[in-house]
Design a protein around this motif. Structure first.
Motif, PDB file in Angstrom:
ATOM      1  N   VAL A 231       1.023  -1.468   0.090  1.00 44.39           N
ATOM      2  CA  VAL A 231       0.098   0.179   0.180  1.00 44.39           C
ATOM      3  C   VAL A 231       0.964   0.647   0.095  1.00 44.39           C
ATOM      4  N   VAL A 232       1.085   2.347  -0.924  1.00 45.89           N
ATOM      5  CA  VAL A 232       1.382   3.038  -0.379  1.00 45.89           C
ATOM      6  C   VAL A 232       0.939   4.656  -0.697  1.00 45.89           C
ATOM      7  N   LEU A 233       1.004   5.208   0.150  1.00 47.34           N
ATOM      8  CA  LEU A 233      -0.005   6.277   0.881  1.00 47.34           C
ATOM      9  C   LEU A 233       0.415   7.453  -0.589  1.00 47.34           C
ATOM     10  N   ARG A 234      -0.667   7.875  -0.976  1.00 48.13           N
ATOM     11  CA  ARG A 234      -0.507   9.085  -1.861  1.00 48.13           C
ATOM     12  C   ARG A 234       0.250   9.982  -1.477  1.00 48.13           C
ATOM     13  N   GLU A 235       0.933  11.143  -2.193  1.00 47.80           N
ATOM     14  CA  GLU A 235       1.324  12.300  -1.942  1.00 47.80           C
ATOM     15  C   GLU A 235       0.384  13.219  -0.988  1.00 47.80           C
ATOM     16  N   GLY A 236       0.323  14.562  -0.011  1.00 48.59           N
ATOM     17  CA  GLY A 236      -0.837  15.094   0.153  1.00 48.59           C
ATOM     18  C   GLY A 236      -1.793  14.464   0.510  1.00 48.59           C
ATOM     19  N   GLY A 237      -1.265  13.230   1.007  1.00 49.93           N
ATOM     20  CA  GLY A 237      -2.938  12.699   1.717  1.00 49.93           C
ATOM     21  C   GLY A 237      -3.977  12.328   1.363  1.00 49.93           C
ATOM     22  N   SER A 238      -4.087  12.454   0.285  1.00 43.79           N
ATOM     23  CA  SER A 238      -5.444  12.301  -0.936  1.00 43.79           C
ATOM     24  C   SER A 238      -5.683  10.860  -0.888  1.00 43.79           C
ATOM     25  N   GLY A 239      -5.232   9.606  -0.213  1.00 43.27           N
ATOM     26  CA  GLY A 239      -5.893   8.430  -0.252  1.00 43.27           C
ATOM     27  C   GLY A 239      -4.610   7.268  -0.072  1.00 43.27           C
ATOM     28  N   PHE A 240      -4.950   6.341  -1.626  1.00 43.35           N
ATOM     29  CA  PHE A 240      -3.211   5.223  -1.685  1.00 43.35           C
ATOM     30  C   PHE A 240      -3.537   4.513  -2.670  1.00 43.35           C
ATOM     31  N   ASP A 241      -2.762   4.062  -2.839  1.00 44.33           N
ATOM     32  CA  ASP A 241      -3.118   2.664  -3.742  1.00 44.33           C
ATOM     33  C   ASP A 241      -2.505   1.903  -3.692  1.00 44.33           C
ATOM     34  N   SER A 242      -3.022   0.489  -4.441  1.00 46.98           N
ATOM     35  CA  SER A 242      -2.856  -1.115  -3.641  1.00 46.98           C
ATOM     36  C   SER A 242      -2.526  -1.785  -4.415  1.00 46.98           C
ATOM     37  N   TYR A 243      -1.068  -2.671  -4.781  1.00 44.59           N
ATOM     38  CA  TYR A 243      -0.762  -3.419  -5.138  1.00 44.59           C
ATOM     39  C   TYR A 243      -0.436  -4.610  -5.241  1.00 44.59           C
ATOM     40  N   GLN A 244      -1.296  -5.708  -5.176  1.00 39.66           N
ATOM     41  CA  GLN A 244      -1.179  -7.015  -4.814  1.00 39.66           C
ATOM     42  C   GLN A 244       0.181  -7.994  -5.696  1.00 39.66           C
ATOM     43  N   LEU A 245       1.352  -8.280  -4.531  1.00 38.77           N
ATOM     44  CA  LEU A 245       2.332  -8.000  -5.217  1.00 38.77           C
ATOM     45  C   LEU A 245       2.744 -10.264  -4.922  1.00 38.77           C
ATOM     46  N   VAL A 246       2.616 -10.779  -4.422  1.00 36.21           N
ATOM     47  CA  VAL A 246       2.463 -11.766  -3.624  1.00 36.21           C
ATOM     48  C   VAL A 246       0.781 -12.754  -3.284  1.00 36.21           C
ATOM     49  N   GLU A 247       0.504 -13.168  -4.450  1.00 35.99           N
ATOM     50  CA  GLU A 247      -0.479 -14.104  -3.770  1.00 35.99           C
ATOM     51  C   GLU A 247      -0.842 -15.826  -3.347  1.00 35.99           C
ATOM     52  N   ARG A 248      -0.635 -15.983  -2.165  1.00 34.94           N
ATOM     53  CA  ARG A 248      -0.834 -17.726  -1.521  1.00 34.94           C
ATOM     54  C   ARG A 248      -2.240 -18.413  -1.199  1.00 34.94           C
ATOM     55  N   GLU A 249      -2.090 -19.521  -1.410  1.00 35.21           N
ATOM     56  CA  GLU A 249      -3.458 -20.318  -0.968  1.00 35.21           C
ATOM     57  C   GLU A 249      -3.714 -20.122  -0.475  1.00 35.21           C
ATOM     58  N   ASN A 250      -3.178 -20.574   1.306  1.00 33.94           N
ATOM     59  CA  ASN A 250      -3.169 -19.792   2.019  1.00 33.94           C
ATOM     60  C   ASN A 250      -2.769 -18.735   3.159  1.00 33.94           C
ATOM     61  N   THR A 251      -3.185 -17.879   4.023  1.00 36.45           N
ATOM     62  CA  THR A 251      -2.308 -17.519   4.947  1.00 36.45           C
ATOM     63  C   THR A 251      -1.521 -18.207   6.708  1.00 36.45           C
ATOM     64  N   ALA A 252      -1.434 -17.179   7.516  1.00 34.45           N
ATOM     65  CA  ALA A 252      -1.349 -17.719   8.308  1.00 34.45           C
ATOM     66  C   ALA A 252      -0.979 -16.826   9.906  1.00 34.45           C
ATOM     67  N   HIS A 253      -2.404 -16.478   9.324  1.00 28.48           N
ATOM     68  CA  HIS A 253      -2.320 -15.126  10.512  1.00 28.48           C
ATOM     69  C   HIS A 253      -2.046 -15.891  12.034  1.00 28.48           C
ATOM     70  N   CYS A 254      -1.424 -15.314  12.642  1.00 29.47           N
ATOM     71  CA  CYS A 254      -1.338 -15.577  14.007  1.00 29.47           C
ATOM     72  C   CYS A 254      -2.410 -15.328  15.243  1.00 29.47           C
ATOM     73  N   PHE A 255      -2.773 -16.401  15.918  1.00 30.68           N
ATOM     74  CA  PHE A 255      -4.438 -16.537  16.368  1.00 30.68           C
ATOM     75  C   PHE A 255      -3.856 -15.939  17.606  1.00 30.68           C
ATOM     76  N   PHE A 256      -2.117 -15.843  17.594  1.00 29.99           N
ATOM     77  CA  PHE A 256      -2.295 -15.157  19.110  1.00 29.99           C
ATOM     78  C   PHE A 256      -2.250 -13.517  19.470  1.00 29.99           C
ATOM     79  N   GLU A 257      -2.692 -12.880  18.301  1.00 30.41           N
ATOM     80  CA  GLU A 257      -2.487 -11.617  17.956  1.00 30.41           C
ATOM     81  C   GLU A 257      -4.228 -10.939  18.776  1.00 30.41           C
ATOM     82  N   HIS A 258      -5.704 -12.484  18.344  1.00 29.89           N
ATOM     83  CA  HIS A 258      -6.955 -12.081  19.365  1.00 29.89           C
ATOM     84  C   HIS A 258      -7.031 -12.742  20.430  1.00 29.89           C
TER      85      HIS A 258
END
Length: 487
Positions: A231-258
């Motif tokens: 995610v790239v924040l645009r100059e001047g705080g006007s928004g952001f641009d998104s680039y999906q650079l890597v795709e995975r079939e599964n995630t590995a969310h840390c359950f300990f965060e919750h």
């Protein structure tokens, strides 16, 4: 020689917190400072801010809590509408100012600042490679490895391609806020192990480890950064641009965060942490509920679990039975084993009217070494509890974490080589039960394959030396220059 252990060392320790902001007109320093305060629970060893005024980078990094690390003069000197910040607990690298973040470096293509939450499993390999290419390191942390690799790639590619190349080379958990000159960006590892979210502020945008930082700035949570997304924040705080650079079939969310790390008022991967913990408490009752006179939490992390457990139990009293001394910090050292065993009295004192002559269900988020649990059971018995039934809002921790959590070595983990009954005997409770892994996945709305469960299964989302792995991750092929072959 026994050098002592911190009073809170029986439990897992927070990792780090990162933040980045971009504004149209206002300076970034004060919003970053407030945001770091909101993330203080994620790291208490050091704090830092790097800003850019459009011409040059400004940095201030110091040891200690946020309130101690910055003076008013320090913040006044951090000019510019863009910046990143960091609070640190050391999971890789030493405990000194050389590893404090954000890490800053100037190179041929400009200036670079980087804040990292997580842990790389191939940092040593990359460090050796970069040193052979002439890179000189000033710390032993993995964050500097990322910074050097990214700086090298920025000499040969534009910002998006450079980040993609670095993501193809670093393996492990990471959420990053990066500032290249006056451009702020955020990156989340392809498995989404560490949290990162986007928020809209008055006159700008923010990236942060937790949504609580966005709330502190009276902002609006937009969404989580997706695994493998830049995610790239645009100059001047006007928004952001998104680039999906890597795709995975599964995630590995840390359950300990919750379960433990995140603030209860934060939203992680679309789920409010407080409600997740209450849901885990309700499932704990369904799986292993026991009728007692009172349900009480171990403060503070057991409170939401105990609330959900008592609600599901219907009619069982929920009450505070342990009073926490909030002025005993995590750095308080007890020099001898005997003193450590009694140190819990400095931090927690029983409320006798809650427990005397009564049967008690004591709810905690986890048991790591077991020392504190044993001491709490002893305290409650001394206060007159007739029975003490311990219920834990997570599965048994049987293996270390290599993804950025300072938990314990395998030898120190009480559940690594003991059954639940053996643990019950060791801590002295009348009964003990843990929440099941399936219950955790169901309450969080995930399938088991999309959670990192390494600490409760011994199976990790990345290959760890001398450990098992639970998936064969399809990594990009690297060419002889150390770059993704398809780039």
């Amino acid at each position: 020689m026994d050098t002592g252990r911190a009073l809170d060392a029986d439990g897992p320790t927070e990792k780090c917190g990162v933040v980045g902001v971009s504004f149209a007109e206002r300076d970034a320093a004060l919003p970053l400072y407030y945001s770091l305060y909101a993330l203080q629970h994620r790291g208490q060893e050091s704090a830092g801010i790097v800003t850019h005024d459009g011409f040059q980078q400004h940095s201030h990094v110091a040891m200690g809590l946020v309130g101690d690390a910055f003076s008013e003069d320090d913040l006044d000197a951090l000019n510019g509408p863009t910046g990143i910040g960091h609070v640190r607990y050391p999971t890789s690298g030493g405990l000194d100012s050389s590893c404090a973040q954000p890490f800053s470096v100037s190179f041929k293509s400009g200036s670079l600042g980087l804040s990292h939450n997580g842990n790389l499993v191939n940092a040593g390999e990359l460090r050796s490679e970069l040193e052979n290419l002439g890179h000189a390191f000033t710390s032993d942390g993995d964050t500097e490895v990322i910074a050097h690799d990214l700086a090298r790639n920025l000499l040969e590619a534009d910002l998006v391609r450079a980040v993609k190349r670095t993501m193809g080379r670093i393996h492990g958990s990471y959420s990053l806020t990066i500032m290249h000159d006056d451009t702020v960006l955020g990156v989340r590892d392809p498995e989404g192990n560490r949290p990162l979210c986007i928020g809209k502020l008055d006159g700008g945008y923010i990236l942060a480890s937790e949504s609580a930082a966005i709330d502190t700035m009276d902002g609006e949570l937009v969404r989580d950064v997706r695994p493998g997304e830049l995610v790239v924040l645009r100059e001047g705080g006007s928004g952001f641009d998104s680039y999906q650079l890597v795709e995975r079939e599964n995630t590995a969310h840390c359950f300990f965060e919750h379960v433990y790390f995140a603030r209860p008022d934060s939203v992680i991967d679309g789920t409010l942490v407080y409600e997740a913990r209450r849901g885990l408490g309700r499932r704990l009752w369904q799986e292993s509920g026991v009728d007692t006179d009172v349900v009480m939490p171990v403060p503070d992390s057991g409170r939401a679990f105990a609330s959900g457990y008592a609600e599901a139990a219907e009619g069982v009293e929920f009450a505070e039975g342990l009073m926490k001394n909030r002025y005993v910090g995590r750095t308080f050292i007890m020099p001898t084993q005997d003193e450590r065993e009694r140190a819990v009295r400095l931090k927690l004192n029983p409320i006798r009217s809650t427990v005397e002559g009564r049967t008690v269900t004591l709810i905690d988020d986890s048991i790591v070494r077991g020392t504190t649990s044993n001491q709490l059971v002893d305290l409650l018995r001394e206060a007159g509890a007739e029975e003490i039934h311990m219920r834990i809002g997570a599965p048994p921790i049987v293996a270390p974490c290599y993804m950025g959590i300072d938990m314990a070595s395998r030898e120190e983990l009480i559940a690594a080589d003991r059954s639940t009954e053996e643990i019950r005997e060791q801590i002295g409770a009348d009964s003990l039960a843990y929440l099941s892994i399936d219950a955790v996945a169901e309450v969080l709305g995930e399938v088991r394959e999309d959670l990192c469960l390494g600490c409760v299964t011994g199976e990790y989302p990345y290959d760890i030396e001398d450990e098992a792995t639970d998936r064969d991750v399809d990594r990009p092929r690297i060419d002889d220059q150390g770059l993704p072959a398809d780039d």
